[in-house]
Design an enzyme around this catalytic site. Structure first.
Site, PDB file in Angstrom:
ATOM      1  N   ASP A   1       0.828  -1.204   0.000  1.00  0.00           N
ATOM      2  CA  ASP A   1       0.000   0.000   0.000  1.00  0.00           C
ATOM      3  C   ASP A   1       0.860   1.250   0.000  1.00  0.00           C
ATOM      4  OD1 ASP A   1       0.892  -0.592   2.602  1.00  0.00           O
ATOM      5  OD2 ASP A   1      -0.720   0.562   3.504  1.00  0.00           O
TER       6      ASP A   1
ATOM      7  N   ARG B   1       4.940   3.709   6.015  1.00  0.00           N
ATOM      8  CA  ARG B   1       4.298   3.392   7.287  1.00  0.00           C
ATOM      9  C   ARG B   1       4.000   1.909   7.452  1.00  0.00           C
ATOM     10  NH1 ARG B   1      -0.352   6.252   6.545  1.00  0.00           N
ATOM     11  NH2 ARG B   1      -1.452   4.380   5.883  1.00  0.00           N
ATOM     12  N   GLU B   2       3.572   1.242   6.362  1.00  0.00           N
ATOM     13  CA  GLU B   2       3.054  -0.124   6.497  1.00  0.00           C
ATOM     14  C   GLU B   2       3.817  -1.148   5.661  1.00  0.00           C
ATOM     15  OE1 GLU B   2      -1.553   1.252   7.378  1.00  0.00           O
ATOM     16  OE2 GLU B   2      -0.737   1.271   5.356  1.00  0.00           O
TER      17      GLU B   2
ATOM     18  N   ASP C   1      -5.960  -2.610  -2.137  1.00  0.00           N
ATOM     19  CA  ASP C   1      -5.223  -1.706  -3.017  1.00  0.00           C
ATOM     20  C   ASP C   1      -4.990  -2.330  -4.387  1.00  0.00           C
ATOM     21  OD1 ASP C   1      -4.655  -1.169  -0.129  1.00  0.00           O
ATOM     22  OD2 ASP C   1      -3.609   0.558  -0.960  1.00  0.00           O
TER      23      ASP C   1
ATOM     24  N   TRP D   1     -11.774  -5.940  -0.285  1.00  0.00           N
ATOM     25  CA  TRP D   1     -10.394  -6.327  -0.014  1.00  0.00           C
ATOM     26  C   TRP D   1     -10.219  -7.813  -0.335  1.00  0.00           C
ATOM     27  CZ3 TRP D   1     -12.012  -1.764   1.486  1.00  0.00           C
ATOM     28  CH2 TRP D   1     -11.107  -0.755   1.757  1.00  0.00           C
TER      29      TRP D   1
ATOM     30  N   GLU E   1      -2.262   9.066  -0.467  1.00  0.00           N
ATOM     31  CA  GLU E   1      -3.284   8.250   0.194  1.00  0.00           C
ATOM     32  C   GLU E   1      -4.540   9.063   0.458  1.00  0.00           C
ATOM     33  OE1 GLU E   1      -3.771   5.598   4.298  1.00  0.00           O
ATOM     34  OE2 GLU E   1      -2.250   7.186   4.182  1.00  0.00           O
TER      35      GLU E   1
ATOM     36  N   HIS F   1       0.822   6.267  -2.216  1.00  0.00           N
ATOM     37  CA  HIS F   1      -0.178   5.200  -2.106  1.00  0.00           C
ATOM     38  C   HIS F   1      -0.787   5.019  -3.494  1.00  0.00           C
ATOM     39  CE1 HIS F   1      -1.067   3.938   2.038  1.00  0.00           C
ATOM     40  NE2 HIS F   1      -2.184   3.405   1.607  1.00  0.00           N
TER      41      HIS F   1
END
Length: 857
Positions: free
Chosen positions: A445, A449-450, A457, A524, A750, A768
């Site tokens: 993504d 951060r992740e 996504d 998702w 994002e 993002h």
């Protein structure tokens, strides 16, 4: 004259180290117009032995032709010969090859070697507390001249291999990010040139990677929390003998200058710290059943970027600016006295005054402690998302001492787009950069951060990804991991690979929705069906449907079963409710602009919007499952899923569409209803008017979330308001695509308003790719380039006759070859590759054309 090129095995040129039956593809070239392939023949040989002869096959198929011969043998180089005949009676032949790796677990003789060095437990969010990287080493002798040598290697952690002090290649982060409990990739290296007669040393330097990082730790049984390696070096000598050098009790382990290794945060490198004396390793029995040869290309550098400027911020910070957000690292020349500590802090945007701004909360930094020797430094076991670096500890900075190195999983370029509007061209470049930056082993993504493989996504972005790059091997690899991560009940987790961080998040948030266990997430988890379906639609790849059919089916069955067994909203007729997927945790319309709030997610909106997102996407997955079954000629399944989808559609209409308005005053509800063909005919006009009213009441700006935005422009076109689709795309106020461009974005944000009108950024990701899904619409509706039902066997070119643009060009490398479209006020030019046909609509007339270049005035 007919000719052949781009012969590929598994979409790769002469791959080294495969462990399953490959598929073949090729491209034809011929200047004779209207050329089609009539037949092909593939012969695969091992020396003088024929492993497979397809015979002459009457077919236009030229991609995803699977090997159907005798079982392939390990460690074998196969030659394959392709012969093709075309519609003009011309023939052509070409050759290629591939090499197998270790086809069976029994081919491994190496033992797992695990570090015996004590590891401190890292603090979850504290930089620099991750344990040191571990160097595994093995000294060995080569008793003759080497004619052929292969190294097969993998690790728990990420490893950097060297032979006699030289890197084997330029790949990063081997063995990649996988569902470690079931799949661990190993890599194959040709090391013939690096070996020498006499003494040699093989080392694997292992950092934490995803596997050992607290934020990347996999969900799996029997997790073992220490670095471990497995390697098997097979050497063939000129005298006809062979030598195997394998990991085992002769392997040593030691720590050295990388004192802390964290793939998320960065590393602490102390150049004063030599490698210690190798210690004995442990020899755990981790087995070989989980091993698989890496099926896609590795992560590699994608060029380099020079410094645009070095400046001192208003706060007095020294900041290096590369002018572009990338995912990767920097190569930095450091020449400072011994014991000097230099810190490099990576970040995506400055604040409104040009100061350092940490948009990901946690640190992204590397720290280097000098031994007094000048050298080039770059992090070994981490990557960062950044445009800027804040530097402390260097008294003198020169632009030539800094180079940014973008990293991405290597993929062939497959597309381009340009037009008369420079802002749209910058938007497209932002899309391409975010795609590169977020395809790092798995589709992530964001690279900050992740770094997580969120299913939502890639589900909404897959079509754009396929138009831009040949992501087939990359996505097929990810789908293999999705299958491994799928639970026994069919649930597909929010991220693939699934990590303990997101397992905790799923369970914690699920309680807000009444869940006691992890459930599927609408929009998702549907990636299980939608990604393979999109791949087939754009490339004609039936293999991806066959290979992942069971995964897709189990997901569709989960949706059906959950709707049947769990009751949703109180008071709904059970006869209707049993066909509505309307329970469990869902993100719903994640990131609706008007509903965003500071300080964290507003979970009320997911709850409200899930009331339509879940049943709508559940219906779509089941409907698409019926289409897939029909494509594969599985008639019983096709009838079952088509029938159930019809009942789901009827239930949705009866539950939510009995009135002139939907129950929700949200744009996304109307967008998805139209996008999925759920609107009853009697309500089409009223619902279309309502959607337009909502858009106009919002000042002509979108107010859709994550899963509805990809469909908005198409829906406006569908209801006869292409004028509003243009206005929405060209909208410059936030939220809009061009607002970010006008604010200087170099990647896709994002959040639509990641930087406010005054230039102040907020805590969000500035890289993002998800909202870059608009690229697909730009190809189809600005350039006018549209694929057929299954790839580009027959495609459409329909440039708009009311475009705000003066000119537009697009190119896409299909499995057949180059398709290109270019139009302006003077006319239209279309390139149609061999073995395809096209329908071209230009200025009110439709033309049917075959291969060649065509011009229309």
């Amino acid at each position: 004259m007919l000719s052949l090129d781009r012969l590929a095995t598994g979409r790769a040129d002469a791959p080294l180290g495969i462990d399953r039956a490959p598929d073949f593809s090729w491209v034809l070239h011929c200047r004779t117009p209207n050329t089609l392939q009539v037949s092909y023949r593939i012969t695969v040989t091992d020396g003088d032995q024929v492993a497979w002869d397809s015979g002459e096959v009457a077919s236009r198929q030229q991609a995803f032709v699977r090997y159907e011969g005798a079982p392939l043998r390990s460690r074998t180089r196969y030659q394959w010969t392709l012969s093709v005949r075309d519609s003009h009676g011309q023939k052509a032949s070409a050759h290629s090859s591939f090499e197998t790796a270790l086809m069976h677990p029994g081919d491994w003789v190496a033992a797992w070697a695990e570090s015996s060095i004590e590891r401190a437990v890292p603090e979850a969010w504290a930089w620099g507390t991750q344990p040191p990287a571990v160097l595994f080493s093995r000294d060995f002798d080569v008793p003759g001249d080497v004619v052929h040598a292969r190294l097969y290697a993998t690790a728990y952690g990420t490893y950097l291999p060297q032979l006699n002090g030289e890197r084997l290649d330029d790949r990063e982060f081997a063995p990649e990010h996988t569902a470690y409990g079931s799949i661990l990739y190993y890599q194959t290296y040709d090391v013939t040139r690096l070996l020498r007669r006499g003494g040699n040393q093989l080392t694997l330097y292992v950092g934490d990677g995803w596997y050992l990082c607290p934020h990347g730790r996999p969900v799996m049984q029997d997790y073992h929390g220490a670095p471990a390696v497995l390697f098997q070096l097979e050497i063939h000598l000129a005298n006809g003998t062979s030598v195997i050098v394998a990991s085992g009790e002769d392997t040593g382990c030691a720590t050295g200058p990388v004192l802390s290794s964290d793939i998320f945060r960065g590393e602490l490198f102390d150049a004063r710290q030599p490698f210690g004396t190798p210690q004995p390793v442990r020899l755990p029995d981790y087995g070989y059943a989980q091993l698989a040869a890496q099926p896609m290309a590795p992560v590699r550098p994608f060029g380099s970027l020079a410094v645009q400027q070095i400046y001192v911020s208003p706060r007095g910070e020294v900041i290096v600016d590369f002018g572009q957000i990338i995912a990767g690292k920097a190569r930095i020349r450091i020449d400072v006295p011994r014991d000097t500590e230099v810190t490099f802090e990576y970040f995506e945007v400055t604040d409104e005054h040009g100061n350092y701004f940490n948009s990901m909360i946690a640190d992204q930094k590397d720290v280097y402690v000098s031994d007094g020797v000048a050298r080039d430094y770059e992090t070994r076991f981490s990557f960062h998302g950044f445009r800027y670096i804040r530097v402390t500890g260097l008294n003198q900075l020169r632009e030539r001492d800094f180079v940014a190195i973008p990293l991405t999983t290597e993929k062939a370029d497959a597309g381009s787009f340009s037009c008369s509007d420079g802002r749209l061209n910058r938007l497209y470049e932002n899309i391409r950069w975010s795609q590169r930056n977020n395809m790092m082993s798995v589709p992530t993504d964001c690279p900050t951060r992740e770094k997580a493989g969120f299913t939502g996504d890639i589900q909404i972005y897959a079509a754009t990804a396929l138009l831009n790059e040949d992501v087939t091997p990359f996505l097929d690899s990810w789908l293999r991991n999705l299958a491994a991560a799928q639970a026994d009940d069919g649930v597909v987790p929010m991220t693939v690979p699934f990590t303990t961080l997101y397992e905790r998040l799923s369970l914690g948030v699920g309680k807000e929705f009444g869940d006691t266990q992890i459930t599927g997430i609408a929009g998702w988890s549907d990636a299980a069906v939608m990604v393979p379906h999109t791949m087939h639609r754009l490339t004609g790849n039936r293999l991806v449907l066959n290979d992942h059919y069971d995964t897709m089916k189990r997901w569709a069955d989960y949706v059906i079963r959950t709707a049947r067994e769990r009751r949703g909203a109180a008071g709904l007729d059970p006869a209707i409710d049993q066909y509505l997927w309307n329970t469990g945790f869902h993100f719903g319309e994640w990131l609706i602009p008007s509903q965003e709030q500071p300080g964290g997610p507003n979970w009320q909106i997911p709850k409200i919007s899930a009331a339509y997102v879940a049943p709508f996407f559940g219906y779509l997955s089941v409907r698409l499952m019926g289409e897939v079954a029909q494509t594969l000629d599985r008639q019983a399944d096709a009838a079952h899923y088509r029938g159930h989808a019809a009942r789901m559609k009827d239930a949705i209409q009866r539950a939510f569409m009995a009135n002139d308005e939907l129950p929700w005053q949200l744009m996304g509800a109307y967008v998805l209803a139209f996008a999925f063909d759920l609107v009853p005919p009697e309500h089409t006009t009223r619902y279309a008017t309502k959607l337009v009213d909502l858009l106009e009441a919002n000042g002509g700006c979108l107010d859709t979330g994550f899963v509805a935005t990809p469909y908005f422009l198409d829906v406006l076109t569908k209801i006869g308001r292409r004028d509003l689709a243009y206005e929405l795309l060209w909208q410059a106020k936030a939220p809009s695509w061009l607002y970010a461009v006008d604010k200087g974005a170099t990647a896709i944000w994002e959040s639509w308003k990641a930087i406010d009108e005054h230039g102040a950024p907020k805590l969000t990701s500035f890289d993002h790719y998800a909202f870059g899904c608009v690229g697909d619409w730009m190809f189809r509706n600005l350039a006018g380039l549209r694929s057929g039902e299954a790839g580009f066997d027959h495609f459409q070119v329909v440039p708009p006759d009311d475009s705000p643009l003066a000119w537009c060009r697009a190119r896409h490398e299909t499995v057949h070859g180059t398709v290109s479209v270019g139009w302006d006020a003077k006319g239209l030019e279309v390139e149609v590759p061999v073995n395809t046909t096209a329908s071209v609509t230009w200025r009110g007339r439709t033309h049917s054309v075959g291969s060649g270049r065509h011009q229309f005035s």
